[in-house]
Write an enzyme that holds these catalytic residues in place. Structure first.
Site: not given
Ligand code: PEP
Length: 251
Positions: A10-12, A96, A166, A212, A233
């Protein structure tokens, strides 16, 4: 039961078109038989990403979609628009979106319904806040988020859904949930699916973990019984980290 693992990045709200092209050119050659690889660039990079990744082993997916078919919804993107450029999967319910854009369970259930009615696959995200876990409410929160969004789906439509657990406190914090917390929640989610949709669907539905996931913990997390891959992410923005995570899922 063999469920093919998924690793989805997920590049956001990251990556200009040039940055996106650079990363895709590195990713392009990656293909692992045992893993479904997906990336979710921003809307401005979707079409280009799809062109670059034609005939690759990587699926380009969207980060969001609106529930209405078309009309006066300035700034929004419809299921039809996504399908018209070759997008077949969308992330819905990311924490988010819930937090910063006030997407409630009611809004999210409409989005999920609109997506599956238009033959889009959905990665549906659920997760509790730290305070909810600390007060012991995490199972209730997950149950509500899941049932509220999937309540209207029938036994055919649910097959379009991948669930991503998540925990909000693990997203972008560098503090992943521990293996016990992950496995017990994934088992709980699979049992909820079993109660509503039956054993066969519960056995086959993929449940991803997100929060993470990094090269140093991916293998352990992906080896848990009810974990069928990850939603990634931060680590999906860097070729070498994302590649290591894909390799970890490949076994
Ligand atoms: C996410 O935003 O879905 C996510 C898992 O982010 P990260 O891997 O940076 O915790």
């Amino acid at each position: 039961m063999s469920r093919k693992k998924i690793v989805a990045g997920n590049w956001k709200m990251n990556m200009t078109i040039d940055e996106s092209n650079d990363l895709i050119n590195e990713l392009k050659e990656v293909s692992e038989n045992n893993v479904e690889i997906k990336i979710a660039p921003s809307f401005t990079n979707l079409y280009n990403a799809i062109s670059l990744l034609t005939n690759s082993g990587i699926e380009v997916i969207a980060q969001n979609v609106h529930s209405e078919k078309r009309g006066a919804y300035t700034g929004e993107i419809s299921t039809e628009m996504l399908k018209s450029i070759g997008v077949n999967t969308v992330i819905i319910g990311h924490s988010e979106r819930r937090k910063y854009f006030n997407e409630t369970d009611t809004i999210l259930s409409k989005k999920v319904k609109a997506a599956v009615e238009n033959s889009l696959n959905v990665i549906f995200c659920i997760g509790e806040e730290l305070s909810e876990r600390e007060s012991g409410n995490h199972f209730d929160i997950i149950k509500n988020q899941l049932t509220n969004a999937l309540i209207d789906l029938n036994n055919i439509e649910i097959k379009n859904i991948v669930i991503a657990y998540e925990p909000v406190w693990a997203i972008g914090t560098g503090m992943s949930a521990n293996n016990h917390q992950i496995q017990e929640m994934h088992e709980f989610i699979r049992e909820l699916i079993n109660k509503k949709f039956g054993n066969d669907i519960a056995d086959n539905i993929r449940i991803l973990y997100g929060g993470s996931v990094k090269p140093n913990n991916a293998k352990e997390i992906f080896s848990l019984n009810d974990v069928d891959g990850g939603l990634i992410g931060g680590a999906s923005l860097n070729f070498s980290d994302f590649h290591s995570i894909i390799n970890a899922a490949n076994g």
